[in-house]
Design a protein around this motif. Sequence first.
Motif, PDB file in Angstrom:
ATOM      1  N   UNK A   1       0.827  -1.284  -0.126  1.00 28.35           N
ATOM      2  CA  UNK A   1       0.211  -0.092  -0.006  1.00 28.35           C
ATOM      3  C   UNK A   1       1.020   1.324   0.022  1.00 28.35           C
ATOM      4  N   UNK A   2       2.074   1.297   0.947  1.00 24.36           N
ATOM      5  CA  UNK A   2       2.720   2.478   0.785  1.00 24.36           C
ATOM      6  C   UNK A   2       4.161   1.924   0.897  1.00 24.36           C
ATOM      7  N   UNK A   3       5.100   2.733   0.530  1.00 26.52           N
ATOM      8  CA  UNK A   3       6.524   2.404   0.534  1.00 26.52           C
ATOM      9  C   UNK A   3       7.327   3.730   0.436  1.00 26.52           C
ATOM     10  N   UNK A   4       8.682   3.694   0.818  1.00 27.48           N
ATOM     11  CA  UNK A   4       9.427   4.601   0.429  1.00 27.48           C
ATOM     12  C   UNK A   4       9.989   4.458  -0.731  1.00 27.48           C
TER      13      UNK A   4
ATOM     14  N   UNK B   1      -1.332   7.922  -8.059  1.00 26.35           N
ATOM     15  CA  UNK B   1      -0.150   7.640  -7.370  1.00 26.35           C
ATOM     16  C   UNK B   1      -0.042   9.032  -6.486  1.00 26.35           C
ATOM     17  N   UNK B   2       0.019   8.864  -5.381  1.00 22.72           N
ATOM     18  CA  UNK B   2       0.264  10.106  -4.230  1.00 22.72           C
ATOM     19  C   UNK B   2       1.410   9.746  -3.764  1.00 22.72           C
ATOM     20  N   UNK B   3       2.290  10.807  -3.679  1.00 25.72           N
ATOM     21  CA  UNK B   3       3.672  11.000  -3.267  1.00 25.72           C
ATOM     22  C   UNK B   3       3.904  12.184  -2.274  1.00 25.72           C
ATOM     23  N   UNK B   4       4.457  11.724  -1.082  1.00 23.49           N
ATOM     24  CA  UNK B   4       4.717  12.940  -0.026  1.00 23.49           C
ATOM     25  C   UNK B   4       6.232  12.833   0.194  1.00 23.49           C
ATOM     26  N   UNK B   5       6.869  14.059   0.169  1.00 24.38           N
ATOM     27  CA  UNK B   5       8.236  14.158   0.314  1.00 24.38           C
ATOM     28  C   UNK B   5       8.448  14.074   1.877  1.00 24.38           C
ATOM     29  N   UNK B   6       9.266  13.034   2.307  1.00 24.03           N
ATOM     30  CA  UNK B   6       9.479  12.901   3.868  1.00 24.03           C
ATOM     31  C   UNK B   6      10.964  13.030   4.029  1.00 24.03           C
ATOM     32  N   UNK B   7      11.830  13.653   3.035  1.00 26.61           N
ATOM     33  CA  UNK B   7      13.197  13.542   3.148  1.00 26.61           C
ATOM     34  C   UNK B   7      13.485  14.315   4.683  1.00 26.61           C
ATOM     35  N   UNK B   8      12.866  15.403   4.714  1.00 22.07           N
ATOM     36  CA  UNK B   8      13.382  16.241   6.008  1.00 22.07           C
ATOM     37  C   UNK B   8      12.814  15.372   7.217  1.00 22.07           C
ATOM     38  N   UNK B   9      11.875  14.623   7.353  1.00 22.14           N
ATOM     39  CA  UNK B   9      11.201  13.809   8.591  1.00 22.14           C
ATOM     40  C   UNK B   9      12.372  12.560   8.838  1.00 22.14           C
ATOM     41  N   UNK B  10      12.607  12.061   7.603  1.00 21.38           N
ATOM     42  CA  UNK B  10      13.578  10.964   7.753  1.00 21.38           C
ATOM     43  C   UNK B  10      14.954  11.490   8.369  1.00 21.38           C
ATOM     44  N   UNK B  11      15.493  12.634   7.800  1.00 24.49           N
ATOM     45  CA  UNK B  11      16.670  13.321   8.086  1.00 24.49           C
ATOM     46  C   UNK B  11      16.468  13.467   9.828  1.00 24.49           C
TER      47      UNK B  11
ATOM     48  N   UNK C   1      13.062  11.393  -1.048  1.00 24.23           N
ATOM     49  CA  UNK C   1      12.439   9.895  -0.635  1.00 24.23           C
ATOM     50  C   UNK C   1      10.929  10.280  -0.505  1.00 24.23           C
ATOM     51  N   UNK C   2       9.987   9.456  -1.061  1.00 27.28           N
ATOM     52  CA  UNK C   2       8.720   9.871  -0.374  1.00 27.28           C
ATOM     53  C   UNK C   2       7.800   8.703  -0.132  1.00 27.28           C
ATOM     54  N   UNK C   3       6.864   9.004   0.545  1.00 28.66           N
ATOM     55  CA  UNK C   3       5.933   7.805   0.876  1.00 28.66           C
ATOM     56  C   UNK C   3       5.043   7.725  -0.356  1.00 28.66           C
TER      57      UNK C   3
END
Length: 86
Positions: free
Chosen positions: A34-37, A69-79, A50-52
């Motif tokens: 369902x969701x992946x990086x 396709x829904x993409x969320x930028x999670x770069x800052x959260x992961x950092x 890197x996106x969800x």
Amino acid sequence: PVLGRSILDFVHGQDRSAFAERLARSARGEPACAAAHVRFVRADGPDLRVGDVDLARIESGGEAQQLVVSIRDVTERLASEQALQV
């Protein structure tokens, strides 16, 4: 320009085949994660993001009409998460 290009054009080379398989499975109506990086390359440069990624199949009469396709930028959260683990 993004219009008219495949989303795979923006997926990092090392993630491309796995992501393409997820898209194909979803389009066929088969179970897919369902969701992946997924790492993406910016349209204006080589920076990775890197996106969800969530996939949704829209059907009509039992046949796929669209794949959203829904993409969320999670770069800052992961950092931030990595910084907290140090």
